[in-house]
Design a protein around this motif. Structure first.
Motif, mmCIF file in Angstrom:
data_model
loop_
_atom_site.group_PDB
_atom_site.id
_atom_site.type_symbol
_atom_site.label_atom_id
_atom_site.label_comp_id
_atom_site.label_asym_id
_atom_site.label_seq_id
_atom_site.Cartn_x
_atom_site.Cartn_y
_atom_site.Cartn_z
ATOM 1 N N LEU A 1 0.877 -1.251 0.209
ATOM 2 C CA LEU A 1 0.098 -0.011 -0.167
ATOM 3 C C LEU A 1 0.845 1.523 -0.165
ATOM 4 O O LEU A 1 0.320 2.319 0.182
ATOM 5 C CB LEU A 1 -0.854 0.025 1.291
ATOM 6 N N LYS A 2 2.020 1.009 -0.073
ATOM 7 C CA LYS A 2 3.001 2.295 -0.224
ATOM 8 C C LYS A 2 3.739 2.220 -1.704
ATOM 9 O O LYS A 2 3.965 1.362 -2.083
ATOM 10 C CB LYS A 2 4.162 2.110 0.677
ATOM 11 N N THR A 3 3.799 3.725 -2.023
ATOM 12 C CA THR A 3 4.636 3.763 -3.439
ATOM 13 C C THR A 3 6.070 3.418 -3.121
ATOM 14 O O THR A 3 6.651 3.138 -1.965
ATOM 15 C CB THR A 3 4.616 5.517 -3.687
ATOM 16 N N VAL A 4 6.736 3.294 -4.138
ATOM 17 C CA VAL A 4 8.069 2.596 -4.268
ATOM 18 C C VAL A 4 8.996 3.665 -3.458
ATOM 19 O O VAL A 4 9.861 3.193 -2.666
ATOM 20 C CB VAL A 4 8.512 2.716 -5.750
ATOM 21 N N LEU A 5 8.592 4.844 -3.583
ATOM 22 C CA LEU A 5 9.687 5.955 -2.789
ATOM 23 C C LEU A 5 9.283 5.465 -1.336
ATOM 24 O O LEU A 5 10.272 5.670 -0.535
ATOM 25 C CB LEU A 5 9.243 7.301 -3.242
ATOM 26 N N GLU A 6 7.990 5.504 -0.713
ATOM 27 C CA GLU A 6 7.727 5.323 0.462
ATOM 28 C C GLU A 6 8.214 3.684 1.139
ATOM 29 O O GLU A 6 8.746 3.977 2.002
ATOM 30 C CB GLU A 6 6.224 5.291 0.605
ATOM 31 N N ASN A 7 8.418 3.025 0.139
ATOM 32 C CA ASN A 7 9.157 1.635 0.465
ATOM 33 C C ASN A 7 10.609 1.955 0.935
ATOM 34 O O ASN A 7 10.911 1.331 1.981
ATOM 35 C CB ASN A 7 8.869 0.613 -0.588
ATOM 36 N N LEU A 8 10.963 2.839 0.283
ATOM 37 C CA LEU A 8 12.524 3.199 0.579
ATOM 38 C C LEU A 8 12.715 3.997 1.609
ATOM 39 O O LEU A 8 13.692 3.941 2.250
ATOM 40 C CB LEU A 8 13.163 3.700 -0.765
ATOM 41 N N THR A 9 11.657 4.732 1.961
ATOM 42 C CA THR A 9 11.798 5.988 3.089
ATOM 43 C C THR A 9 11.633 5.449 4.286
ATOM 44 O O THR A 9 11.857 6.177 5.255
ATOM 45 C CB THR A 9 11.256 7.057 2.598
ATOM 46 N N ILE A 10 10.518 4.642 4.393
ATOM 47 C CA ILE A 10 9.920 4.634 5.639
ATOM 48 C C ILE A 10 10.797 3.930 6.810
ATOM 49 O O ILE A 10 10.774 4.619 7.775
ATOM 50 C CB ILE A 10 8.644 3.460 5.378
ATOM 51 N N SER A 11 11.470 3.181 6.472
ATOM 52 C CA SER A 11 12.444 2.455 7.609
ATOM 53 C C SER A 11 13.548 3.784 7.963
ATOM 54 O O SER A 11 13.756 3.808 9.070
ATOM 55 C CB SER A 11 13.076 1.328 7.227
ATOM 56 N N PRO A 12 14.298 4.131 6.952
ATOM 57 C CA PRO A 12 15.226 5.176 7.221
ATOM 58 C C PRO A 12 14.601 6.424 7.997
ATOM 59 O O PRO A 12 15.154 6.926 9.127
ATOM 60 C CB PRO A 12 15.680 5.706 6.041
ATOM 61 N N ILE A 13 13.460 6.999 7.705
ATOM 62 C CA ILE A 13 12.702 8.038 8.701
ATOM 63 C C ILE A 13 12.319 7.245 10.023
ATOM 64 O O ILE A 13 12.614 7.832 11.005
ATOM 65 C CB ILE A 13 11.443 8.443 7.881
ATOM 66 N N LYS A 14 11.495 6.099 10.062
ATOM 67 C CA LYS A 14 10.953 5.627 11.319
ATOM 68 C C LYS A 14 12.000 4.977 12.124
ATOM 69 O O LYS A 14 11.964 5.215 13.315
ATOM 70 C CB LYS A 14 9.791 4.732 10.968
ATOM 71 N N GLU B 1 15.805 12.676 8.336
ATOM 72 C CA GLU B 1 14.908 13.572 7.765
ATOM 73 C C GLU B 1 14.277 13.027 6.291
ATOM 74 O O GLU B 1 14.883 12.619 5.717
ATOM 75 C CB GLU B 1 15.394 14.841 7.428
ATOM 76 N N LYS B 2 12.821 13.487 6.363
ATOM 77 C CA LYS B 2 12.052 12.863 5.206
ATOM 78 C C LYS B 2 12.929 13.426 3.696
ATOM 79 O O LYS B 2 13.081 12.649 3.072
ATOM 80 C CB LYS B 2 10.611 13.326 5.347
ATOM 81 N N LYS B 3 13.272 14.618 3.844
ATOM 82 C CA LYS B 3 13.932 15.128 2.492
ATOM 83 C C LYS B 3 15.227 14.332 2.200
ATOM 84 O O LYS B 3 15.475 13.823 1.070
ATOM 85 C CB LYS B 3 14.275 16.695 2.549
ATOM 86 N N ALA B 4 15.772 14.251 3.096
ATOM 87 C CA ALA B 4 17.161 13.332 2.949
ATOM 88 C C ALA B 4 16.986 12.048 2.746
ATOM 89 O O ALA B 4 17.426 11.614 1.756
ATOM 90 C CB ALA B 4 17.892 13.575 4.331
ATOM 91 N N ALA B 5 15.955 11.323 3.271
ATOM 92 C CA ALA B 5 15.662 10.198 2.960
ATOM 93 C C ALA B 5 15.105 9.880 1.638
ATOM 94 O O ALA B 5 15.632 9.063 0.907
ATOM 95 C CB ALA B 5 14.619 9.417 4.088
#
Ligand code: ADP
Ligand code: MG
Length: 240
Positions: free
Chosen positions: A91-104, A109-113
């Motif tokens: 249910l997450k976009t490709v970008l979200e798949n890649l950023t969710i763990s680095p952020i959480k 930071e979201k931008k850097a991720a």
């Protein structure tokens, strides 16, 4: 980087791993081959403690993984894992798949991720898919996203469990090529695969596992061209 001694794993009465010793050096590419049911996946899963070993020791970057004092979550972040079935968040976009763990998990930071994620997508040839959902991608593309997602955590070692086994044949090459690039760039990798051509080409060391132990190991030349163990010979005779 990794030092495993006398690793045992049983499921009830089923003794799956019966004393595995293995060291992996920084930058090394170790490929594990062997018949189905021989304990290859269990071994990889013990390495990052998805399974709890029954006995033995695992040292990772000098720390005992099985000690109660060790921060396992921190060490696990240093190990990227890629599975046969991609396991992307649907249910997450490709970008979200890649950023969710680095952020959480890492508090980036979201931008850097996102900047890092886009660079990784470029590395696996999928920068134009950042806003797509996994279900819109081919199997080969999904697996390349899964590799990029693991890399987004900046791991020190990447573990692959038959990353191309669920793919249609025409998509195997694109995934192997991404893995070969990683190997060429010095990533430490432990790879379970049935792709013998790939194993020959990229492995610094080939491990033949059967019946829960390492039956034979050596350079790819040694194992593929002059196997010593009767089980290795038999297995290679069937798959080559
Ligand atoms: P391979 O990856 O080499 O095909 P596996 O490590 O998946 O082998 O499996 C080795 C053995 O361990 C098999 O007999 C399998 O049934 C058993 N096994 C693996 N995972 C589990 C589990 N979670 N519970 C019970 N038995 C398991
Ligand atoms: Mg397996």
């Amino acid at each position: 980087m990794i030092n495993i001694k006398n690793l045992h794993k049983s499921f009830g009465k089923n003794n799956v791993l019966k004393g595995v010793d293995l060291t992996v050096s920084s930058g090394e590419v170790v490929v594990i081959i062997g018949p189905s049911g021989s304990g290859k996946s269990t071994f990889l899963r013990c390495l990052n403690l998805l399974e709890e070993p029954t006995d033995g020791t695992i040292e990772f970057e000098g720390k005992n993984l099985l000690s109660k004092e060790t921060n396992i979550n921190h060490l696990r972040q240093k190990m990227g894992m890629v599975f046969q079935n991609f396991n992307l968040f649907p249910l997450k976009t490709v970008l979200e798949n890649l950023t969710i763990s680095p952020i959480k998990v890492k508090g980036i930071e979201k931008k850097a991720a996102e900047t890092n994620a886009l660079a990784l997508l470029e590395q696996v040839g999928l920068q134009d898919k950042a806003q797509s959902y996994p279900s819109k991608l081919s199997g080969g593309q999904q697996q390349r996203v899964a590799i990029a997602r693991a890399l987004a955590m900046d791991p020190d070692v990447m573990l692959f469990d038959e990353p191309t086994s669920a793919l249609d044949p025409e998509m195997v090459g694109e995934v192997l090529s991404v893995m070969k690039n990683l190997a060429d760039n010095g990533m430490t990798m432990v790879i379970v695969t049935h792709e013998m051509g790939f194993a020959k080409e990229v492995a610094d060391r080939v491990i033949f596992m059967d019946e829960g132990i390492i039956q034979e190991q050596g350079s790819s030349k040694e194992v593929f061209e002059a196997p010593k163990n009767a089980r290795t010979k038999d297995f290679l005779g069937k798959v080559l």
